[in-house]
Scaffold this active site. Structure first.
Site, PDB file in Angstrom:
ATOM      1  CD1 TRP A  34       0.474  -0.353   3.181  1.00 14.58           C
ATOM      2  CD2 TRP A  34      -1.660   0.859   3.568  1.00 14.58           C
ATOM      3  NE1 TRP A  34       0.255  -0.048   4.627  1.00 14.58           N
ATOM      4  CE2 TRP A  34      -1.121   0.572   4.613  1.00 14.58           C
ATOM      5  CE3 TRP A  34      -2.717   1.637   3.368  1.00 14.58           C
ATOM      6  CZ2 TRP A  34      -1.443   1.057   5.865  1.00 14.58           C
ATOM      7  CZ3 TRP A  34      -3.532   1.871   4.709  1.00 14.58           C
ATOM      8  CH2 TRP A  34      -2.896   1.669   5.788  1.00 14.58           C
ATOM      9  CG  ASP A 161       2.423  -3.244  11.206  1.00 14.45           C
ATOM     10  OD1 ASP A 161       1.628  -2.989  10.272  1.00 14.45           O
ATOM     11  OD2 ASP A 161       3.426  -3.223  11.016  1.00 14.45           O
ATOM     12  CD  GLU A 390       7.331   4.224  10.178  1.00 12.50           C
ATOM     13  OE1 GLU A 390       8.145   4.433  10.840  1.00 12.50           O
ATOM     14  OE2 GLU A 390       6.480   3.075   9.856  1.00 12.50           O
TER      15      GLU A 390
HETATM   16  C1  GLC Z   1       4.905  -0.318   8.982  1.00 10.93           C
HETATM   17  C2  GLC Z   1       3.320  -0.134   8.822  1.00 10.93           C
HETATM   18  C3  GLC Z   1       2.778  -0.476   7.700  1.00 10.93           C
HETATM   19  C4  GLC Z   1       3.560   0.067   6.261  1.00 10.93           C
HETATM   20  C5  GLC Z   1       5.005  -0.533   6.607  1.00 10.93           C
HETATM   21  C6  GLC Z   1       6.016   0.129   5.482  1.00 10.93           C
HETATM   22  O1  GLC Z   1       4.820  -1.937   9.044  1.00 10.93           O
HETATM   23  O2  GLC Z   1       2.495  -0.503   9.727  1.00 10.93           O
HETATM   24  O3  GLC Z   1       1.510  -0.106   7.333  1.00 10.93           O
HETATM   25  O4  GLC Z   1       2.923  -0.454   5.149  1.00 10.93           O
HETATM   26  O5  GLC Z   1       5.512  -0.018   7.592  1.00 10.93           O
HETATM   27  O6  GLC Z   1       5.861   1.609   5.437  1.00 10.93           O
END
Ligand code: GLC
Length: 419
Positions: A34, A161, A390
């Site tokens: 995503w 997560d 982030e």
């Molecule tokens: C973390 C986030 C996830 C994302 C990944 C890379 O695992 O929770 O949504 O895709 O990082 O940014």
């Protein structure tokens, strides 16, 4: 504003690996599903060809059954755990064996509209429609139920997560019997901002369970010790089906347009089952117990991104106004009134700009432009105060996790394009 646009463009350029984009160097050195769709959205303001390359690379790694994996390990990198040697999915280019929110269909429709009048680009868009549709069908076939709702089988699939939404169901995933491992994320980012060691054991326990099932998706969907229906995940998929239908219709692929619209309708009806009237939001459902999960997260607000009825959209708008009394910035990923929330820990309260964007866009489409504007303004304030992090503290905007983050930059380009 030009300064921020410039910074956002530079971040995309720095994270660009030619045919895919990493979320940020060090912490996330591969292509994430995503993240990539949001990267494509960002690139669509800079270079439409490059935006399409992003989606083309993602879809080129689709599994034969239709699933699109959550990570594609284009290069070997010891700095990430669990890397390709743990997943062992035996794909031509190594990938993980679970999926992530289906944002690609939404991104494609934005690109199709921006590529109007450019036949070469539109032909490439057209070639992406069938594979993305197969992915959507995979969800409803492999993960769907009679109500038209799809389940995730691992918290990582949700993209959120360590959300509080998973705590209860995750308790049933063992911590014993997991092979020994060494986390790498905590050497790139503050451990206080990351999931706990116990959660990591459970994440890996599930990966080992699925590997033991030889990555047979039908078996995994039946046997995973974690099966949760997330309204946010479903909403993103529904939106992608609606938008893919628009792509298909405008590019002369009527049968796919019809099928895709039917999937979206099925999904929207299904969401009703997750509505919690007393909370003004949707809730997750634990598929293994059949119970709704009492957890007020942003997953339950995301359905405003799709064509739910106006009354529910209005209730969600009100709910968000109430969240503003708990937090200084919108939209906290979890209600701060919940004693389990943690201001700086990943998906347990911090703000994520991609989620803000989808909620604000949905609110605007439902006619609540003032509330949408407030969220967009908060998103821009966060990057002005704390850079392209982030995620951020909803109390004082502390930047958390990785920095110079691709999807944060992509959302900034998208927001500034509409100003
Ligand atoms: C973390 C986030 C996830 C994302 C990944 C890379 O695992 O929770 O949504 O895709 O990082 O940014």
């Amino acid at each position: 504003m030009e300064k921020y646009r410039e910074q956002a463009r530079n971040i995309l350029a720095a994270n660009d690996r030619g045919h895919y984009t990493i979320p940020t160097s060090g912490l996330y050195p591969f292509q994430w599903n995503w993240d990539s769709a949001f990267a494509a959205l960002g690139f669509s303001h800079v270079d439409l060809d490059r935006a399409l390359v992003e989606l083309e690379t993602l879809m080129a790694n689709q599994w034969p059954d239709g699933m699109v994996p959550h990570i594609i390990f284009h290069e070997h990198d010891e700095g990430y755990f669990p890397n390709a040697d743990v997943w062992l999915t035996l794909r031509p280019t190594p990938t993980s064996g679970i999926t992530q929110p289906a944002v690609a269909g939404f991104a494609l429709w934005q690109i199709v509209q921006r590529a109007a009048g450019q036949p070469n680009l539109l032909d490439r868009c057209k070639a992406l429609i069938e594979p993305i549709h197969r992915w959507h069908q995979w969800f409803y076939r492999i993960r769907g139920d009679q109500d038209g709702l799809v389940a995730i089988v691992h918290p990582w699939e949700s993209g959120r997560d360590n959300s509080i939404d998973w705590d209860e169901a995750f308790e049933r995933v063992p911590t014993e019997g997991v092979s020994e491992f060494k986390r790498r994320d905590t050497s790139h980012a503050n451990p206080e901002h990351r999931p706990t060691d116990e959660q990591y054991k459970r994440y890996i326990w599930l990966v080992e369970q699925f590997r033991g099932l030889d990555w047979d998706n039908a078996a995994i969907a039946q046997q995973s010790k974690f099966q949760v229906v997330d309204p946010g995940f479903n909403a993103i998929l529904i939106r992608a089906c609606t938008d893919l239908a628009q792509c298909a219709e405008s590019l002369g692929m009527e049968p796919i347009a019809q099928e895709s619209r039917a999937l979206a309708e099925l999904g929207i009806n299904g969401l009703d089952k997750l509505w919690a009237d007393e909370l003004d939001q949707y809730l997750c459902l634990d598929r293994l117990t059949g119970d709704l999960v009492m957890s007020e997260s942003v997953g339950g607000l995301l359905p405003v991104f799709v064509g739910i009825d106006t009354e529910k959209a209005e209730r969600i708008a009100e709910r968000i106004q109430r969240l503003k009394r708990e937090a200084n910035y919108l939209v906290p990923s979890h209600s701060l009134a919940d004693s389990r929330s943690e201001e700086l820990r990943y998906w347990r309260a911090p703000i994520w700009l991609i989620v803000n964007y989808m909620i604000a866009r949905g609110l605007r489409e439902h006619g609540f432009s003032e509330q949408a504007e407030e969220i967009d303004n908060d998103s821009l304030t966060l990057i002005k105060e704390s850079g392209f992090a982030e995620y951020y503290s909803p109390i004082d905007a502390t930047p958390c996790g990785g920095d110079t983050f691709t999807w944060t930059a992509a959302i900034v380009l998208e927001l500034l394009a509409h100003r």
